[in-house]
Design a protein around this motif. Sequence first.
Motif, PDB file in Angstrom:
ATOM      1  N   SER A 238      37.133  35.723  54.898  1.00  0.00           N
ATOM      2  CA  SER A 238      36.066  36.528  54.305  1.00  0.00           C
ATOM      3  C   SER A 238      35.615  35.958  52.974  1.00  0.00           C
ATOM      4  N   GLY A 239      36.421  35.072  52.394  1.00  0.00           N
ATOM      5  CA  GLY A 239      36.050  34.373  51.178  1.00  0.00           C
ATOM      6  C   GLY A 239      35.811  32.905  51.471  1.00  0.00           C
ATOM      7  N   LYS A 240      36.451  32.040  50.684  1.00  0.00           N
ATOM      8  CA  LYS A 240      36.352  30.599  50.928  1.00  0.00           C
ATOM      9  C   LYS A 240      37.344  30.204  52.013  1.00  0.00           C
ATOM     10  N   PRO A 241      37.081  29.106  52.748  1.00  0.00           N
ATOM     11  CA  PRO A 241      38.007  28.680  53.794  1.00  0.00           C
ATOM     12  C   PRO A 241      39.391  28.342  53.226  1.00  0.00           C
TER      13      PRO A 241
ATOM     14  N   SER B 166      55.055  34.191  49.573  1.00  0.00           N
ATOM     15  CA  SER B 166      54.823  34.354  51.012  1.00  0.00           C
ATOM     16  C   SER B 166      53.462  34.980  51.294  1.00  0.00           C
ATOM     17  N   ILE B 167      52.961  34.711  52.496  1.00  0.00           N
ATOM     18  CA  ILE B 167      51.750  35.376  52.974  1.00  0.00           C
ATOM     19  C   ILE B 167      52.009  35.874  54.393  1.00  0.00           C
ATOM     20  N   GLU B 168      51.678  37.129  54.652  1.00  0.00           N
ATOM     21  CA  GLU B 168      51.788  37.666  56.004  1.00  0.00           C
ATOM     22  C   GLU B 168      50.526  37.317  56.777  1.00  0.00           C
ATOM     23  N   SER B 169      50.649  37.207  58.084  1.00  0.00           N
ATOM     24  CA  SER B 169      49.529  36.743  58.903  1.00  0.00           C
ATOM     25  C   SER B 169      48.298  37.637  58.781  1.00  0.00           C
TER      26      SER B 169
ATOM     27  N   ILE C 230      45.870  36.434  56.074  1.00  0.00           N
ATOM     28  CA  ILE C 230      45.229  35.124  56.179  1.00  0.00           C
ATOM     29  C   ILE C 230      43.697  35.237  56.242  1.00  0.00           C
ATOM     30  N   PRO C 231      43.117  36.146  57.050  1.00  0.00           N
ATOM     31  CA  PRO C 231      41.650  36.201  57.133  1.00  0.00           C
ATOM     32  C   PRO C 231      40.953  36.648  55.850  1.00  0.00           C
ATOM     33  N   THR C 232      41.704  37.147  54.866  1.00  0.00           N
ATOM     34  CA  THR C 232      41.090  37.595  53.614  1.00  0.00           C
ATOM     35  C   THR C 232      40.822  36.446  52.650  1.00  0.00           C
TER      36      THR C 232
END
Length: 340
Positions: free
Chosen positions: A139-142, A215-218, A221-223
């Motif tokens: 939703s932001g930059k790739p 860490s990042i939860e799946s 990721i789209p954010t």
Amino acid sequence: MNDKKKVNIAIDTIGGDNGAEVVVRGAVKGIEENDNVTVYLTGHKKELETLLGEYKYDKDRIKVVDATEEITCHDAPVEAVRTKKDSSLVVALNLVKDGTCDAFISAGSSGAVLAGGQFIVGRAKGVRRTPLAPLIPTSGKPSLLLDCGANVDARPEVLVQFARMGSIYMENIEGRKNPTVAIVNIGTEEEKGNALVKETFPLLKACKDINFVGSIESREIPTGKVDVILTEAFVGNVIIKLYEGLGKTLLSEIKDSMLSSFKSKMGALLVKKPMKKTLSKFSASNKGGAPLLGLKGLVVKIHGNAKEGEVISAIRQCNDFVIRDVSGKIIEGLSKESAE
């Protein structure tokens, strides 16, 4: 021709779902957009010359290299690369190996591209493993996801090296200063995760030349929460394929809903322009393909169903990568690692 560095790019024209025609069209438009680029098309010479005959272009900047064999998705990748010496994929990779070309693009077999990149082009000095690293829409930059297919089993020190390579790529290609790095996990707490994540986490925290944020939860990721998303290839491949499949499903459902009645069709006309603008952010044609980082030359894998837009973007991507010497900067960055 301007004073930019001249960049030569080899493009495999056999193996993509849409045939050589879209590759040729993309190459013609690609050299128009990038006036320092010369393209070498590998494939069936007569077919390519016939297709090129339909366009006006600088004939000094598109060259045809004949190749008589094809590597298909049914071939065992390593065996095919070793035995099908005159395949368009192998011929193109050898143009990079011998220094004729700086970069390689293919919509062909992913396995063969990965195998050929490592066996023919070869890993750069100091590189333990070479990750496949696509930019994924958010939703932001790739964000850059690595690894998404090359190394199903990876050790902690390999993931740390991936983080370094990904950071260098994002800083030089996407212009992200001090890009953020996160490792895929099942929670944000440091004590969570499997053995690989738990062993890798403290190494990433101790790495001074990356901006590790944890860490990042799946679901995050789209954010676009972070610039570099780090994982081994099994999880990375699951993420990217779920991403692509869910995107197609949602798009299909939205389209069916908008066409379900007269009222919804009228509403669709009102939102057509903003919807098109939003969906363009998620188009593969905007950012090119997935580079295999850490090789002596640049290898880029584009989608099997790539059309001319993705070919054009991949040419632009390769041109930027070579002009900004990303490979050299990766080697330089990894040499600091070995000196520590």
